[in-house]
Design an enzyme around this catalytic site. Structure first.
Site, PDB file in Angstrom:
ATOM      1  N   GLY A  89       0.709  -1.143  -0.119  1.00 40.16           N
ATOM      2  CA  GLY A  89      -0.042  -0.213   0.404  1.00 40.16           C
ATOM      3  C   GLY A  89       0.775   1.201  -0.143  1.00 40.16           C
ATOM      4  NE  ARG A  90      -1.459   7.191  -1.145  1.00 41.74           N
ATOM      5  CZ  ARG A  90      -2.083   7.651   0.367  1.00 41.74           C
ATOM      6  NH1 ARG A  90      -1.522   9.048   0.542  1.00 41.74           N
ATOM      7  NH2 ARG A  90      -3.538   7.891   0.045  1.00 41.74           N
ATOM      8  CD  GLU A  93       4.264   7.308   0.329  1.00 36.59           C
ATOM      9  OE1 GLU A  93       3.771   8.422   0.032  1.00 36.59           O
ATOM     10  OE2 GLU A  93       5.163   7.000  -1.166  1.00 36.59           O
ATOM     11  CB  CYS A 119       2.791  -5.001  -2.322  1.00 34.78           C
ATOM     12  SG  CYS A 119       1.746  -3.904  -4.581  1.00 34.78           S
ATOM     13  CG  HIS A 120       3.986  -0.917  -2.737  1.00 29.33           C
ATOM     14  ND1 HIS A 120       3.229  -1.019  -3.700  1.00 29.33           N
ATOM     15  CD2 HIS A 120       5.232   0.574  -3.026  1.00 29.33           C
ATOM     16  CE1 HIS A 120       3.062  -0.151  -5.254  1.00 29.33           C
ATOM     17  NE2 HIS A 120       4.187   1.071  -4.755  1.00 29.33           N
ATOM     18  CE1 TYR A 139       1.638  -2.531  -8.636  1.00 30.47           C
ATOM     19  CE2 TYR A 139       3.456  -0.724  -8.702  1.00 30.47           C
ATOM     20  CZ  TYR A 139       2.035  -1.138  -9.645  1.00 30.47           C
ATOM     21  OH  TYR A 139       1.383  -1.183 -10.381  1.00 30.47           O
TER      22      TYR A 139
END
Length: 198
Positions: A89-90, A93, A119-120, A139
């Protein structure tokens, strides 16, 4: 093997399926899962994001659910846990800039405990400096970042020792099956096929 105690990292706009599905699936087969996020008390929640793939050049992000966490990442002792799940997801980061998150991740690699990242999520592992020499996936847009962290890139779910990685939530079945294998999970289906009527 009896159930393991699994720690799951979360934060606002963690990917909805990638935080909820592993949490529920691991508990379904007898593991105990605790989700933690920075600066959250037990019973508070993080907002999730739903990332969908609709043929565009990148994924589409929509608001997901409120996901209740079990406490703050800075309040847990990673030594109390047998394994770690790092969803995407976000959230990764900014989670990768949190010293408590990085310390937790380093513990699992130093102790050679099972880690599943999706993913991330591997962005956090890269920031923790634990990926040099590993075979990994993530990802697809993260391939340059993973190679810069010293990894060999693979375009599918990959198991490298204690580390299981996948590209996104469409990999759930294969990624979770591989992680359950690394955990040593013995699933007793307990159901015999019904006899055919004569």
């Amino acid at each position: 093997m009896s159930g393991r105690t699994v720690l799951e990292l979360a934060g606002d706009f963690v990917e909805d399926y990638e935080v909820m599905v592993p949490y529920q699936a691991l508990e379904t087969v007898g593991h105990e899962v605790h989700a933690v996020a920075p600066e959250k008390d037990e019973g508070e929640s993080v907002k999730t994001a739903i990332h969908d793939f609709r043929g565009d050049q990148t994924y589409l992000e929509e608001r997901g659910h409120d996901f209740v966490v079990d406490g703050a990442v800075g309040d847990v002792d990673p030594a109390d846990y047998d394994a770690l799940v790092v969803p995407g997801g976000r959230a990764p980061e900014y989670l990768r800039t949190n010293p408590d998150v990085l310390d937790v991740v380093r513990h699992f690699f130093e102790a050679d405990k099972p880690v599943a990242a999706l993913c991330h999520g591997p962005q956090i592992l890269a920031a923790a400096g634990v990926l040099d020499g590993r075979e990994i996936t993530a990802y697809p847009a993260l391939e340059p970042e993973m190679k810069a962290a010293g990894c060999s890139w693979v375009d599918e779910v990959v198991v490298d020792g204690n580390l299981v990685t996948g590209q996104a939530w469409p990999d759930h079945a294969e990624w979770l099956a591989a992680f359950l294998d690394v955990l040593g999970t013995d699933i007793d289906h307990g159901v015999e096929p019904a006899a055919a009527d004569e």
